[in-house]
Design an enzyme around this catalytic site. Structure first.
Site, mmCIF file in Angstrom:
data_model
loop_
_atom_site.group_PDB
_atom_site.id
_atom_site.type_symbol
_atom_site.label_atom_id
_atom_site.label_comp_id
_atom_site.label_asym_id
_atom_site.label_seq_id
_atom_site.Cartn_x
_atom_site.Cartn_y
_atom_site.Cartn_z
ATOM 1 N N LYS A 64 0.845 -1.207 0.000
ATOM 2 C CA LYS A 64 0.000 0.000 0.000
ATOM 3 C C LYS A 64 0.875 1.248 0.000
ATOM 4 C CE LYS A 64 -1.876 2.401 3.389
ATOM 5 N NZ LYS A 64 -1.748 3.752 2.824
ATOM 6 N N THR B 262 2.292 5.985 13.991
ATOM 7 C CA THR B 262 1.598 4.925 13.242
ATOM 8 C C THR B 262 2.236 3.571 13.543
ATOM 9 O OG1 THR B 262 1.119 6.536 11.511
ATOM 10 C CG2 THR B 262 0.768 4.243 10.950
ATOM 11 N N GLY B 263 3.553 3.564 13.735
ATOM 12 C CA GLY B 263 4.253 2.316 14.069
ATOM 13 C C GLY B 263 3.660 1.651 15.306
ATOM 14 N N GLU C 19 10.233 0.699 10.342
ATOM 15 C CA GLU C 19 11.242 1.745 10.122
ATOM 16 C C GLU C 19 10.550 3.069 10.399
ATOM 17 O OE1 GLU C 19 14.247 1.223 9.737
ATOM 18 O OE2 GLU C 19 14.447 -0.776 8.859
ATOM 19 N N CYS D 283 14.037 10.412 6.758
ATOM 20 C CA CYS D 283 14.092 9.880 8.130
ATOM 21 C C CYS D 283 15.480 10.064 8.723
ATOM 22 C CB CYS D 283 13.680 8.416 8.145
ATOM 23 S SG CYS D 283 14.612 7.409 6.989
ATOM 24 N N GLU E 237 10.996 15.741 15.798
ATOM 25 C CA GLU E 237 11.416 15.519 14.409
ATOM 26 C C GLU E 237 10.678 16.527 13.529
ATOM 27 O OE1 GLU E 237 9.785 12.136 12.242
ATOM 28 O OE2 GLU E 237 11.724 11.825 11.278
HETATM 29 P P1 NAD Z 1 2.595 7.934 8.388
HETATM 30 O O1 NAD Z 1 2.917 7.046 9.522
HETATM 31 O O2 NAD Z 1 1.577 8.982 8.559
HETATM 32 O O3 NAD Z 1 2.109 7.077 7.120
HETATM 33 C C1 NAD Z 1 2.876 6.035 6.584
HETATM 34 C C2 NAD Z 1 1.948 5.031 5.917
HETATM 35 O O4 NAD Z 1 1.107 4.443 6.914
HETATM 36 C C3 NAD Z 1 1.029 5.612 4.869
HETATM 37 O O5 NAD Z 1 0.930 4.685 3.799
HETATM 38 C C4 NAD Z 1 -0.301 5.713 5.614
HETATM 39 O O6 NAD Z 1 -1.417 5.658 4.748
HETATM 40 C C5 NAD Z 1 -0.257 4.492 6.501
HETATM 41 N N1 NAD Z 1 -1.092 4.548 7.697
HETATM 42 C C6 NAD Z 1 -1.606 5.640 8.320
HETATM 43 N N2 NAD Z 1 -2.293 5.282 9.426
HETATM 44 C C7 NAD Z 1 -2.185 3.938 9.520
HETATM 45 C C8 NAD Z 1 -2.656 2.966 10.458
HETATM 46 N N3 NAD Z 1 -3.361 3.308 11.545
HETATM 47 N N4 NAD Z 1 -2.358 1.669 10.260
HETATM 48 C C9 NAD Z 1 -1.607 1.295 9.201
HETATM 49 N N5 NAD Z 1 -1.150 2.157 8.259
HETATM 50 C C10 NAD Z 1 -1.431 3.463 8.428
HETATM 51 O O7 NAD Z 1 3.997 8.526 7.948
HETATM 52 P P2 NAD Z 1 4.291 9.613 6.839
HETATM 53 O O8 NAD Z 1 3.813 10.931 7.344
HETATM 54 O O9 NAD Z 1 3.784 9.102 5.530
HETATM 55 O O10 NAD Z 1 5.897 9.594 6.793
HETATM 56 C C11 NAD Z 1 6.686 10.409 7.589
HETATM 57 C C12 NAD Z 1 7.316 9.623 8.708
HETATM 58 O O11 NAD Z 1 7.963 8.463 8.203
HETATM 59 C C13 NAD Z 1 8.407 10.391 9.435
HETATM 60 O O12 NAD Z 1 8.270 10.227 10.828
HETATM 61 C C14 NAD Z 1 9.688 9.736 8.972
HETATM 62 O O13 NAD Z 1 10.767 9.851 9.844
HETATM 63 C C15 NAD Z 1 9.252 8.330 8.782
HETATM 64 N N6 NAD Z 1 10.143 7.618 7.862
HETATM 65 C C16 NAD Z 1 10.970 6.658 8.365
HETATM 66 C C17 NAD Z 1 11.852 5.995 7.540
HETATM 67 C C18 NAD Z 1 12.779 4.928 8.069
HETATM 68 O O14 NAD Z 1 13.327 4.176 7.269
HETATM 69 N N7 NAD Z 1 12.985 4.815 9.351
HETATM 70 C C19 NAD Z 1 11.887 6.310 6.193
HETATM 71 C C20 NAD Z 1 11.030 7.284 5.707
HETATM 72 C C21 NAD Z 1 10.146 7.929 6.560
#
Ligand code: NAD
Length: 474
Positions: free
Chosen positions: A169, A224-225, A242, A276, A374
């Site tokens: 997704k 979200t993690g 991640e 990130c 962040e």
């Molecule tokens: P996000 O957590 O809002 O969304 C990421 C994904 O999760 C999207 O596809 C979203 O639709 C989905 N999602 C949203 N709610 C969900 C739920 N309840 N259950 C399952 N899936 C759900 O993150 P973002 O705003 O898209 O990305 C930014 C964040 O990602 C920053 O914190 C950044 O540091 C992190 N990031 C981490 C890495 C890494 O490798 N560690 C890499 C890139 C980005």
């Protein structure tokens, strides 16, 4: 006319009853429409992945390698179209979009040859004991909007190489380039092995909780993690997370100001700071603080913020309105608290496009929001330190532990400091380099497990130990 993109389910390009709009952050125009999938489409994709898994798990590593290299091939052949589309939906300048597309193809090639060999645990007169790795099954991949293509490929490739199948997704903010890749790989991947479905955030929990998905590999925010971990707990799905980072750079007094200023700038401002592992806090020794902070700010003034499709743009817009508002809020907070700005800080809220000027703060306090949180945007705090011990303590003072860097001519000293940093990756005299063959993952609240390399591949498998009793009486 606005193009409606299709999903890839069971080897077919399919649309859903409803669609959603994807917006170009540079001008707020609609770029394309993507299917808004729900439970029905997800069930179809998972069933297809389950059927395909029965066959795919038995394939040889050569066969898997060929398919993955085929994916890399079509990405490279269509790189020109793909990087332009990526800029349109994500906002990053063309050169950085090009790097992402070629980087994703390169990652696929580099990881295609990874294997998980059997390990002999015991081989003597009494027993032969061997550990083999078996694929976990159907994987749910969920990715964010900052590197949509790279993140999709870094989920799809290890899944296929390890013998799993995947339902991926993309982020609802940036699904289009991935969907174009779905069209391109339709006849490259066996039906059902790779399924790509799009939908709103609400599709995420349906994936996490789906009873017929065995593992979740997720990249996104720490908030979200946590939800993913809860959702996956019901049936003890395997998970790789991640997550966010608040990565610190430490610059020692022997660093050459002229040489490091530009590198430090890009370690923070590539992809408009939406990385990130971008440097999100830079600690500079007090002996060189004034000179280096001035040099970084001077360099910043030469970099153009604008539409990523225009030649000369160095920093594009923020990818979406929600993140734009968050970054503006952090800048406003810094202003309200009276912190000093070396450059930037004035956002035009009435303009079209989500542009934030390159903003550099001059030695804000450690508890400033811009330091403690962040930011994920083009705003960087520079801070002064007096002793290495102090710098290490401040760098480690975070719930995150993704990456960090040390800048010094004395690489032994650099390693000594690196070994005291509580992060999964530490660079000495560089930033943002991620090897496809080394494990990448966060400590503390930056993640769970690892991606890349053999360690990353193992996360898509279970160990199975088979023991033969040699002196058995049967
Ligand atoms: P996000 O957590 O809002 O969304 C990421 C994904 O999760 C999207 O596809 C979203 O639709 C989905 N999602 C949203 N709610 C969900 C739920 N309840 N259950 C399952 N899936 C759900 O993150 P973002 O705003 O898209 O990305 C930014 C964040 O990602 C920053 O914190 C950044 O540091 C992190 N990031 C981490 C890495 C890494 O490798 N560690 C890499 C890139 C980005």
């Amino acid at each position: 006319m606005t193009k409606t993109y299709a999903n890839l389910i069971d080897g077919e390009l399919v649309t859903a009853g409803q669609t959603f709009e994807v917006v170009n952050p540079a001008n707020e125009q609609v770029v394309g429409l993507a299917p808004a999938c729900g439970k029905e489409e997800l069930d179809r994709a998972v069933s297809a992945a389950r059927r395909a898994f029965k066959i795919w798990r038995k394939t040889s590593s050569e066969e898997r390698q060929k398919v993955v290299q085929g994916i890399a091939g079509v990405i490279k052949e269509n790189a020109d179209e793909l990087f332009r589309l990526l800029t349109t939906e994500q906002g990053k300048p063309h050169a950085q979009a090009q790097q992402e597309i070629y980087g994703a193809a390169g990652l696929a090639v580099a990881q295609s040859t990874l294997t998980l060999d059997d390990v002999i645990n015991q081989d003597d007169d009494t027993r032969l004991s061997r550990t083999r790795r078996v694929p976990v099954g159907v994987v749910g991949g969920i990715v964010p909007w900052n590197f949509p293509v790279m993140m999709a490929i870094q989920k799809i490739v290890p899944a296929l190489i390890s013998g799993c199948t995947i339902v991926l997704k993309p982020s609802p903010f940036t699904p289009l380039t991935t969907l174009r890749i779905a069209e391109l790989i339709k006849d490259v991947v066996p039906a059902g092995t790779v399924n790509i479905i799009t939908g709103p955030d609400e599709l995420g929990p349906l994936i996490t909780e789906h009873p017929d998905i065995d593992k979740i590999t997720f990249t996104g925010s720490t908030a979200t993690g946590r939800k993913i971990m809860e959702g996956a707990a019901g049936d003890l799905k395997r998970i790789t997370l991640e997550l966010g980072g608040n990565d610190a750079s430490i610059v020692l007094p022997d660093a050459d100001v002229e040489k490091v200023a530009e590198q430090l700038f890009w370690s923070s401002f590539s992809n408009a700071g939406q990385i990130c592992v971008a440097a999100k806090r830079i600690y500079i020794h007090e002996d060189i603080y004034d000179d280096l902070s001035r040099a970084i700010a001077e360099y910043a003034k030469t970099v153009v913020v604008g539409d990523g499709s225009q030649q000369g743009t160095g920093v594009g817009p923020i990818q979406n309105k929600k993140q734009f508002d968050r970054v503006c809020e952090l800048i406003q907070d810094a202003k309200d608290k009276g912190y000093e700005f070396l450059t930037g800080g004035d956002v035009d809220p009435s303009g079209t496009g989500y542009y934030v000027p390159i903003t550099i703060l001059d030695n804000p306090p450690e508890d400033a929001r811009i330091v403690a949180e962040e930011q994920f945007g083009p705003v960087m705090p520079l801070m002064k330190f007096a002793s290495v011990e102090e710098a290490i303590e401040r760098a480690n003072n975070s719930e995150y532990g993704l990456a960090g860097a040390v800048w010094t001519k004395d690489t032994d000293k650099g390693v000594e400091i690196a070994e005291q940093l509580e992060t999964g990756t530490v660079w000495i005299n560089e930033f943002l380099h991620i090897s496809p063959l080394a494990p990448f993952g966060g400590h503390k609240q930056s993640g769970f497990g690892a991606e890349y390399g053999v360690d990353g591949l193992k996360e898509f498998t279970y160990p199975q130990v088979i023991t033969i009793k040699r002196d058995a009486r049967v």
